[in-house]
Scaffold this motif. Structure first.
Motif, PDB file in Angstrom:
ATOM      1  N   ILE A  43       0.836  -1.198   0.000  1.00 43.83           N
ATOM      2  CA  ILE A  43       0.000   0.000   0.000  1.00 43.83           C
ATOM      3  C   ILE A  43       0.874   1.253   0.000  1.00 43.83           C
ATOM      4  O   ILE A  43       0.661   2.161  -0.794  1.00 43.83           O
ATOM      5  CB  ILE A  43      -0.948  -0.034   1.218  1.00 43.83           C
ATOM      6  CG1 ILE A  43      -1.989  -1.136   1.014  1.00 43.83           C
ATOM      7  CG2 ILE A  43      -1.592   1.315   1.463  1.00 43.83           C
ATOM      8  CD1 ILE A  43      -2.756  -1.535   2.263  1.00 43.83           C
ATOM      9  N   LEU A  69       1.324   0.016   7.488  1.00 42.20           N
ATOM     10  CA  LEU A  69       0.705  -0.145   6.165  1.00 42.20           C
ATOM     11  C   LEU A  69       1.651  -0.767   5.142  1.00 42.20           C
ATOM     12  O   LEU A  69       1.249  -1.058   4.026  1.00 42.20           O
ATOM     13  CB  LEU A  69       0.161   1.187   5.662  1.00 42.20           C
ATOM     14  CG  LEU A  69      -1.025   1.725   6.468  1.00 42.20           C
ATOM     15  CD1 LEU A  69      -1.445   3.103   5.970  1.00 42.20           C
ATOM     16  CD2 LEU A  69      -2.202   0.755   6.444  1.00 42.20           C
ATOM     17  N   GLY A  73      -0.505  -7.290   6.479  1.00 44.19           N
ATOM     18  CA  GLY A  73      -1.938  -7.115   6.285  1.00 44.19           C
ATOM     19  C   GLY A  73      -2.673  -8.433   6.368  1.00 44.19           C
ATOM     20  O   GLY A  73      -2.261  -9.324   7.111  1.00 44.19           O
ATOM     21  N   PHE A  75      -5.051  -5.472   4.435  1.00 41.42           N
ATOM     22  CA  PHE A  75      -5.815  -4.290   4.811  1.00 41.42           C
ATOM     23  C   PHE A  75      -6.687  -3.847   3.635  1.00 41.42           C
ATOM     24  O   PHE A  75      -6.283  -3.988   2.489  1.00 41.42           O
ATOM     25  CB  PHE A  75      -4.893  -3.107   5.144  1.00 41.42           C
ATOM     26  CG  PHE A  75      -3.871  -3.392   6.204  1.00 41.42           C
ATOM     27  CD1 PHE A  75      -4.236  -3.487   7.533  1.00 41.42           C
ATOM     28  CD2 PHE A  75      -2.537  -3.551   5.869  1.00 41.42           C
ATOM     29  CE1 PHE A  75      -3.273  -3.740   8.511  1.00 41.42           C
ATOM     30  CE2 PHE A  75      -1.574  -3.803   6.829  1.00 41.42           C
ATOM     31  CZ  PHE A  75      -1.948  -3.896   8.165  1.00 41.42           C
ATOM     32  N   THR A  76      -7.820  -3.288   3.969  1.00 43.70           N
ATOM     33  CA  THR A  76      -8.622  -2.557   2.988  1.00 43.70           C
ATOM     34  C   THR A  76      -8.508  -1.103   3.395  1.00 43.70           C
ATOM     35  O   THR A  76      -8.854  -0.743   4.530  1.00 43.70           O
ATOM     36  CB  THR A  76     -10.089  -3.015   3.007  1.00 43.70           C
ATOM     37  OG1 THR A  76     -10.128  -4.405   2.645  1.00 43.70           O
ATOM     38  CG2 THR A  76     -10.929  -2.206   2.025  1.00 43.70           C
ATOM     39  N   VAL A  77      -7.984  -0.274   2.499  1.00 46.73           N
ATOM     40  CA  VAL A  77      -7.782   1.139   2.798  1.00 46.73           C
ATOM     41  C   VAL A  77      -8.705   1.967   1.909  1.00 46.73           C
ATOM     42  O   VAL A  77      -8.701   1.822   0.690  1.00 46.73           O
ATOM     43  CB  VAL A  77      -6.309   1.559   2.565  1.00 46.73           C
ATOM     44  CG1 VAL A  77      -6.141   3.061   2.790  1.00 46.73           C
ATOM     45  CG2 VAL A  77      -5.379   0.766   3.472  1.00 46.73           C
ATOM     46  N   ALA A  79      -8.871   5.353   0.665  1.00 46.99           N
ATOM     47  CA  ALA A  79      -7.835   6.381   0.560  1.00 46.99           C
ATOM     48  C   ALA A  79      -8.375   7.700   0.021  1.00 46.99           C
ATOM     49  O   ALA A  79      -8.655   7.831  -1.175  1.00 46.99           O
ATOM     50  CB  ALA A  79      -6.716   5.871  -0.355  1.00 46.99           C
ATOM     51  N   THR A 110      -6.608   5.635  10.848  1.00 45.42           N
ATOM     52  CA  THR A 110      -6.974   4.233  11.060  1.00 45.42           C
ATOM     53  C   THR A 110      -8.476   4.002  10.912  1.00 45.42           C
ATOM     54  O   THR A 110      -8.912   2.867  10.757  1.00 45.42           O
ATOM     55  CB  THR A 110      -6.477   3.705  12.422  1.00 45.42           C
ATOM     56  OG1 THR A 110      -6.988   4.530  13.472  1.00 45.42           O
ATOM     57  CG2 THR A 110      -4.947   3.678  12.471  1.00 45.42           C
ATOM     58  N   HIS A 112      -9.921   4.889   8.326  1.00 39.72           N
ATOM     59  CA  HIS A 112     -10.003   4.604   6.891  1.00 39.72           C
ATOM     60  C   HIS A 112      -9.468   3.218   6.536  1.00 39.72           C
ATOM     61  O   HIS A 112      -9.350   2.882   5.363  1.00 39.72           O
ATOM     62  CB  HIS A 112      -9.229   5.669   6.102  1.00 39.72           C
ATOM     63  CG  HIS A 112      -9.885   7.009   6.126  1.00 39.72           C
ATOM     64  ND1 HIS A 112      -9.775   7.857   7.200  1.00 39.72           N
ATOM     65  CD2 HIS A 112     -10.658   7.633   5.208  1.00 39.72           C
ATOM     66  CE1 HIS A 112     -10.455   8.961   6.945  1.00 39.72           C
ATOM     67  NE2 HIS A 112     -11.012   8.849   5.756  1.00 39.72           N
ATOM     68  N   VAL A 113      -9.123   2.424   7.548  1.00 38.29           N
ATOM     69  CA  VAL A 113      -8.524   1.105   7.320  1.00 38.29           C
ATOM     70  C   VAL A 113      -9.385   0.029   7.987  1.00 38.29           C
ATOM     71  O   VAL A 113      -9.768   0.164   9.148  1.00 38.29           O
ATOM     72  CB  VAL A 113      -7.091   1.047   7.898  1.00 38.29           C
ATOM     73  CG1 VAL A 113      -6.460  -0.325   7.649  1.00 38.29           C
ATOM     74  CG2 VAL A 113      -6.220   2.159   7.322  1.00 38.29           C
ATOM     75  N   THR A 138     -13.609  -0.611  11.656  1.00 40.05           N
ATOM     76  CA  THR A 138     -12.301  -0.117  11.226  1.00 40.05           C
ATOM     77  C   THR A 138     -11.231  -0.470  12.257  1.00 40.05           C
ATOM     78  O   THR A 138     -11.534  -0.858  13.387  1.00 40.05           O
ATOM     79  CB  THR A 138     -12.332   1.410  11.042  1.00 40.05           C
ATOM     80  OG1 THR A 138     -12.498   2.026  12.326  1.00 40.05           O
ATOM     81  CG2 THR A 138     -13.447   1.848  10.099  1.00 40.05           C
ATOM     82  N   ILE A 177      -6.823  -1.020  -2.052  1.00 43.40           N
ATOM     83  CA  ILE A 177      -7.166   0.387  -1.834  1.00 43.40           C
ATOM     84  C   ILE A 177      -8.416   0.696  -2.649  1.00 43.40           C
ATOM     85  O   ILE A 177      -8.537   0.270  -3.796  1.00 43.40           O
ATOM     86  CB  ILE A 177      -6.028   1.326  -2.287  1.00 43.40           C
ATOM     87  CG1 ILE A 177      -4.808   1.185  -1.382  1.00 43.40           C
ATOM     88  CG2 ILE A 177      -6.497   2.781  -2.323  1.00 43.40           C
ATOM     89  CD1 ILE A 177      -3.599   1.985  -1.847  1.00 43.40           C
TER      90      ILE A 177
END
Length: 187
Positions: A43, A69, A73, A75-77, A79, A110, A112-113, A138, A177
């Protein structure tokens, strides 16, 4: 006979061109902020190249989240773009990147994650299974509400602010992302 070879050759060339485009699409290389986003990179490795995410990258660095980041992971970000940060009241971003605001900045970022890798198709499937309403928890701890719109997917934060996913499914080695058009705020 020559005409048919010409047409056949043209058809083969067109087929190869389409196959080539399919290969690029199959690899998942999307362009964000004028830069290719390679699924083999993390990411952070991709985000630093996007001209549309310079504010986000500055904020991630100020919050000390680069290592996180860049980690495994997934992770789903969600952005936010520079334009999204520009919608915040004047002075907000400048205040958040100050050392004394690190805890608050970390909380915003965080939010946003989401742990895990959720593509747009995954989100749509879960929306369908949940009667059109999906809440994601989140990393920050608060929930984001996901809803389907005519144009795609929309997120709603705990304060009722909405953000649209403008570029979905930018695949990364450690997650995915989704580019969004508004900064979301936790409670």
């Amino acid at each position: 006979m020559i005409k048919s070879r010409g047409i056949l050759g043209l058809a083969l060339t067109a087929g190869l061109s389409i196959a080539g485009l399919g290969a690029v699409h199959a690899q998942g290389v999307k362009t964000v902020g004028g830069a290719p986003m390679y699924p083999s990179k993390t990411i952070v490795e991709n985000a630093v190249n996007s001209k549309d995410h310079t504010t986000l990258v500055t904020a991630v660095k100020a919050a000390g989240l680069v290592d996180t980041l860049s980690g495994a992971g997934p992770f789903t970000v969600f952005a936010p773009t520079n334009r999204a940060f520009g919608k915040l009241p004047k002075g907000t971003v400048e205040g958040l990147v100050q050392p004394q605001a690190k805890a608050q900045l970390t909380q915003v970022l965080t939010y946003h994650v989401v742990p895990g890798r959720y593509t747009a198709a995954d989100l749509m499937e879960q929306l369908k299974a949940n009667g059109g309403r999906l809440e994601l928890t989140t990393v920050e701890g608060d929930n984001l509400l996901v809803r389907r719109t005519k144009g795609g997917l929309r997120l709603t934060d705990t304060k009722g602010r909405t953000s649209n996913i403008t570029i979905p499914d930018v695949m990364q080695s450690n997650g995915v992302i989704h580019v969004i058009d508004t900064v979301l705020m936790p409670s």
